[in-house]
Write an enzyme that holds these catalytic residues in place. Structure first.
Site, PDB file in Angstrom:
ATOM      1  N   LYS A 297       2.436  -6.191   9.374  1.00  0.00           N
ATOM      2  CA  LYS A 297       1.939  -5.038   9.994  1.00  0.00           C
ATOM      3  C   LYS A 297       0.621  -5.460  10.615  1.00  0.00           C
ATOM      4  O   LYS A 297       0.096  -4.461  11.359  1.00  0.00           O
ATOM      5  CB  LYS A 297       1.989  -3.884   9.264  1.00  0.00           C
ATOM      6  CG  LYS A 297       0.980  -4.231   7.962  1.00  0.00           C
ATOM      7  CD  LYS A 297       0.761  -2.811   7.079  1.00  0.00           C
ATOM      8  CE  LYS A 297      -0.407  -3.160   6.199  1.00  0.00           C
ATOM      9  NZ  LYS A 297      -0.909  -2.085   5.180  1.00  0.00           N
TER      10      LYS A 297
ATOM     11  N   TYR B 227       0.898  -1.106   0.100  1.00  0.00           N
ATOM     12  CA  TYR B 227       0.157   0.201  -0.213  1.00  0.00           C
ATOM     13  C   TYR B 227       0.835   1.190   0.036  1.00  0.00           C
ATOM     14  O   TYR B 227       0.778   2.031  -0.861  1.00  0.00           O
ATOM     15  CB  TYR B 227      -0.921  -0.114   1.225  1.00  0.00           C
ATOM     16  CG  TYR B 227      -1.578   1.277   1.701  1.00  0.00           C
ATOM     17  CD1 TYR B 227      -2.215   1.904   0.405  1.00  0.00           C
ATOM     18  CD2 TYR B 227      -1.727   1.619   2.952  1.00  0.00           C
ATOM     19  CE1 TYR B 227      -3.151   2.841   0.792  1.00  0.00           C
ATOM     20  CE2 TYR B 227      -2.546   2.788   3.322  1.00  0.00           C
ATOM     21  CZ  TYR B 227      -3.055   3.487   2.009  1.00  0.00           C
ATOM     22  OH  TYR B 227      -3.946   4.553   2.613  1.00  0.00           O
ATOM     23  N   ILE B 228       1.691   1.221   0.984  1.00  0.00           N
ATOM     24  CA  ILE B 228       2.476   2.530   1.005  1.00  0.00           C
ATOM     25  C   ILE B 228       3.739   2.376   0.039  1.00  0.00           C
ATOM     26  O   ILE B 228       3.728   3.500  -0.870  1.00  0.00           O
ATOM     27  CB  ILE B 228       3.174   2.832   2.440  1.00  0.00           C
ATOM     28  CG1 ILE B 228       1.954   2.838   3.571  1.00  0.00           C
ATOM     29  CG2 ILE B 228       4.345   3.916   2.370  1.00  0.00           C
ATOM     30  CD1 ILE B 228       2.451   2.784   4.933  1.00  0.00           C
TER      31      ILE B 228
ATOM     32  N   GLY C  10      -5.295  -2.013  24.006  1.00  0.00           N
ATOM     33  CA  GLY C  10      -4.243  -1.395  23.605  1.00  0.00           C
ATOM     34  C   GLY C  10      -4.352  -0.122  22.970  1.00  0.00           C
ATOM     35  O   GLY C  10      -3.334   0.637  22.518  1.00  0.00           O
TER      36      GLY C  10
ATOM     37  N   TYR D  55       4.398  -6.126  16.912  1.00  0.00           N
ATOM     38  CA  TYR D  55       4.387  -5.505  15.787  1.00  0.00           C
ATOM     39  C   TYR D  55       5.307  -4.115  16.270  1.00  0.00           C
ATOM     40  O   TYR D  55       6.218  -3.291  15.817  1.00  0.00           O
ATOM     41  CB  TYR D  55       3.353  -5.225  15.256  1.00  0.00           C
ATOM     42  CG  TYR D  55       2.946  -3.717  14.480  1.00  0.00           C
ATOM     43  CD1 TYR D  55       3.706  -3.928  12.941  1.00  0.00           C
ATOM     44  CD2 TYR D  55       2.772  -2.710  14.776  1.00  0.00           C
ATOM     45  CE1 TYR D  55       3.898  -2.824  12.109  1.00  0.00           C
ATOM     46  CE2 TYR D  55       2.416  -1.599  13.863  1.00  0.00           C
ATOM     47  CZ  TYR D  55       3.171  -1.747  12.836  1.00  0.00           C
ATOM     48  OH  TYR D  55       3.292  -0.450  12.069  1.00  0.00           O
TER      49      TYR D  55
ATOM     50  N   SER E  68       6.694   4.018  12.538  1.00  0.00           N
ATOM     51  CA  SER E  68       5.337   4.451  13.117  1.00  0.00           C
ATOM     52  C   SER E  68       5.353   5.028  14.407  1.00  0.00           C
ATOM     53  O   SER E  68       6.170   4.820  15.431  1.00  0.00           O
ATOM     54  CB  SER E  68       4.807   2.841  13.291  1.00  0.00           C
ATOM     55  OG  SER E  68       3.444   3.094  13.747  1.00  0.00           O
TER      56      SER E  68
ATOM     57  N   LYS F 133       9.104  -2.490  15.432  1.00  0.00           N
ATOM     58  CA  LYS F 133       9.457  -0.986  15.153  1.00  0.00           C
ATOM     59  C   LYS F 133      10.414  -0.332  15.987  1.00  0.00           C
ATOM     60  O   LYS F 133      11.406   0.167  15.307  1.00  0.00           O
ATOM     61  CB  LYS F 133       7.935  -0.119  14.821  1.00  0.00           C
ATOM     62  CG  LYS F 133       7.258  -0.396  13.588  1.00  0.00           C
ATOM     63  CD  LYS F 133       7.784  -0.329  12.353  1.00  0.00           C
ATOM     64  CE  LYS F 133       6.921  -0.793  11.285  1.00  0.00           C
ATOM     65  NZ  LYS F 133       7.391  -0.639   9.995  1.00  0.00           N
TER      66      LYS F 133
HETATM   67  C1  UD1 Z   1      -2.958   1.028  14.196  1.00  0.00           C
HETATM   68  C2  UD1 Z   1      -1.742   0.340  15.208  1.00  0.00           C
HETATM   69  C3  UD1 Z   1      -0.610   1.228  14.821  1.00  0.00           C
HETATM   70  C4  UD1 Z   1      -0.335   1.035  13.230  1.00  0.00           C
HETATM   71  C5  UD1 Z   1      -1.455   1.708  12.619  1.00  0.00           C
HETATM   72  C6  UD1 Z   1      -1.362   1.704  11.098  1.00  0.00           C
HETATM   73  C7  UD1 Z   1      -2.990  -0.267  17.142  1.00  0.00           C
HETATM   74  C8  UD1 Z   1      -3.095   0.094  18.675  1.00  0.00           C
HETATM   75  N1  UD1 Z   1      -2.056   0.588  16.683  1.00  0.00           N
HETATM   76  O1  UD1 Z   1      -3.274   2.345  14.907  1.00  0.00           O
HETATM   77  O2  UD1 Z   1       0.407   0.555  15.355  1.00  0.00           O
HETATM   78  O3  UD1 Z   1       0.990   1.828  13.116  1.00  0.00           O
HETATM   79  O4  UD1 Z   1      -2.629   0.867  13.043  1.00  0.00           O
HETATM   80  O5  UD1 Z   1      -1.563   0.431  10.638  1.00  0.00           O
HETATM   81  O6  UD1 Z   1      -3.440  -1.221  16.668  1.00  0.00           O
HETATM   82  N2  UD1 Z   1     -11.380   1.901  15.200  1.00  0.00           N
HETATM   83  C9  UD1 Z   1     -12.787   1.415  15.369  1.00  0.00           C
HETATM   84  N3  UD1 Z   1     -13.148   0.362  14.704  1.00  0.00           N
HETATM   85  C10 UD1 Z   1     -12.592  -0.698  13.777  1.00  0.00           C
HETATM   86  C11 UD1 Z   1     -11.114  -0.088  13.680  1.00  0.00           C
HETATM   87  C12 UD1 Z   1     -10.658   0.875  14.357  1.00  0.00           C
HETATM   88  O7  UD1 Z   1     -13.604   2.075  16.252  1.00  0.00           O
HETATM   89  O8  UD1 Z   1     -13.038  -1.340  13.191  1.00  0.00           O
HETATM   90  C13 UD1 Z   1     -10.939   2.910  15.843  1.00  0.00           C
HETATM   91  C14 UD1 Z   1      -9.630   2.551  16.891  1.00  0.00           C
HETATM   92  O9  UD1 Z   1     -10.345   2.534  18.082  1.00  0.00           O
HETATM   93  C15 UD1 Z   1      -8.892   4.022  16.831  1.00  0.00           C
HETATM   94  C16 UD1 Z   1      -9.252   4.252  15.421  1.00  0.00           C
HETATM   95  O10 UD1 Z   1     -10.511   3.862  14.845  1.00  0.00           O
HETATM   96  O11 UD1 Z   1      -9.616   4.761  17.677  1.00  0.00           O
HETATM   97  C17 UD1 Z   1      -7.923   4.054  14.230  1.00  0.00           C
HETATM   98  O12 UD1 Z   1      -7.817   2.662  14.304  1.00  0.00           O
HETATM   99  P1  UD1 Z   1      -6.871   2.050  13.411  1.00  0.00           P
HETATM  100  O13 UD1 Z   1      -7.226   2.273  12.066  1.00  0.00           O
HETATM  101  O14 UD1 Z   1      -6.930   0.504  13.862  1.00  0.00           O
HETATM  102  O15 UD1 Z   1      -5.539   2.602  13.664  1.00  0.00           O
HETATM  103  P2  UD1 Z   1      -4.569   2.829  15.127  1.00  0.00           P
HETATM  104  O16 UD1 Z   1      -5.256   1.727  16.076  1.00  0.00           O
HETATM  105  O17 UD1 Z   1      -4.514   4.139  15.439  1.00  0.00           O
END
Ligand code: UD1
Length: 339
Positions: free
Chosen positions: A84, A11-12, A293, A150, A124, A154
């Protein structure tokens, strides 16, 4: 420049490849296609109108990758190859560490043998662990509150790269800490192609908008944020790609760390609303328990990249949702089954 992109079909990597080629640089992609598709490379060539040298090889295999790269000339490396998925890293830690750490050791060794000095690493914001405050700059401590292999991989890679640079002071290194990359190339031809259920919010929302999945689970609505849902710094993938070009252009001996983010946070509900507006589709959701987490807010302070790299993110969340939807609607199955 002649730039080796490890994991360049992902992707990136595919978006960075387009930006590099359009700027007149040559691109070599090394990828084992374990989580990507050769069709992405073909589309990169089509979009840029320029050829890519493609090497099908697992970088974690030192013999194979040394042989594959022995006669290939390049002066810079952008190292993206790695696994990832957070959840998978918890259930299969040794495989995650083996892939993510060994690939880095190998490319650094190959660079030493070939006397290549320019290195950009895909890190990250996860290395900040549980942040002290919602807005994070590069001086924030790393490694505190990390909860998964993961994230540790990093963090360990950053340390390994620092140690190798210390031993090879001529190395010019940029560690780029990405916040939340989203969106797609504005053509809709390349984008994120998750295998199985998407772990990240935007690709999941895109699949709900497309009708592939029933509804979004919103992980918690009692965070200390304006609407109670998690806040993140969503950066358009084209802004992120341009950040790599800027980092390459400003390399100097030593290790420099940059946050790549917009400096603006958006909540889960804001993202769902914006995606609905851009796609014209209803996006059903239901609030569920918080995900283990997760932190409440993580927003980049991008001032260092803005001033030192002369780079800034210019695209909005609306742009990201629009481009992600174009990609999703034109490629409902991602790149699976193509080419
Ligand atoms: C995640 C990873 C991070 C990684 C990044 C990019 C964790 C704790 N962190 O970041 O290490 O670098 O992805 O790949 O997993 N959410 C929902 N419903 C969903 C999915 C997500 O509500 O089905 C919310 C999450 O709680 C968060 C936000 O959406 O508040 C973003 O989530 P996500 O896209 O998974 O990214 P991160 O958790 O920030």
């Amino acid at each position: 420049m002649r730039v080796l992109l490890t994991g360049g079909a992902g992707y990136i990597g595919s978006h960075i490849a387009v930006v590099l080629l359009e700027e007149g640089h040559d691109v070599i992609v090394i990828d084992d296609f374990s989580n990507s598709h050769p069709e992405a490379v073909r589309r990169v060539e089509e979009l840029s109108g320029r050829p890519v040298i493609r090497i099908d090889c697992d970088l974690a295999d030192l013999d194979a990758s040394s042989r594959a790269l022995a006669d290939v000339e390049f002066d810079s490396v952008i190292h993206l190859a790695g696994l990832k998925s957070i959840g998978e890293s918890v259930s299969r830690p040794s495989s995650y560490y083996r892939t993510n750490i060994v690939a880095t050791l190998n490319i650094l060794d190959i660079m030493a043998i070939k006397d290549v000095r320019r290195f950009v690493f895909s890190s990250s914001a996860t290395v900040y662990g549980t942040p002290d405050s919602p807005v994070i700059d590069e001086s924030h401590p790393v490694g505190r509150g990390l909860t998964n292999p993961y994230g540790w991989s990093k963090w360990m890679n950053e340390q390994i790269i620092r140690d190798v640079q210390h031993a090879r002071p001529e190395l010019e290194v940029s560690l780029l800490r990405y916040f939340n990359p989203v969106g797609a190339h504005p053509s809709g031809q390349i984008g994120e192609s998750p295998s199985g259920t998407p772990n990240n919010l935007m690709p999941y929302v895109a699949q709900v908008a497309a009708g592939t999945r029933d509804r979004v689970s919103v992980f918690g609505d009692s965070y200390a944020t304006p609407d109670g849902t998690g806040v993140r710094d969503y950066i358009h993938i084209m802004d992120l790609a341009e950040g790599h070009l800027a980092a390459l252009a400003h390399l100097s001996p030593g290790v420099t760390v940059y946050n790549l983010g917009t400096g603006v946070g958006h909540s889960v509900l804001e993202l769902i609303r914006e995606f609905s507006a851009q796609s014209g589709r209803e996006i059903p959701y239901r609030v569920t328990a918080p995900r283990t987490g997760d932190v409440s807010s993580a927003i980049a302070d991008p001032a260092k990249a803005n001033s030192e790299l002369g780079w800034r993110a210019t695209r909005s969340l609306a742009d990201s949702c629009r481009d992600s939807w174009l990609w999703q609607s034109q490629n409902p199955q991602g790149l699976t089954g193509q080419g």
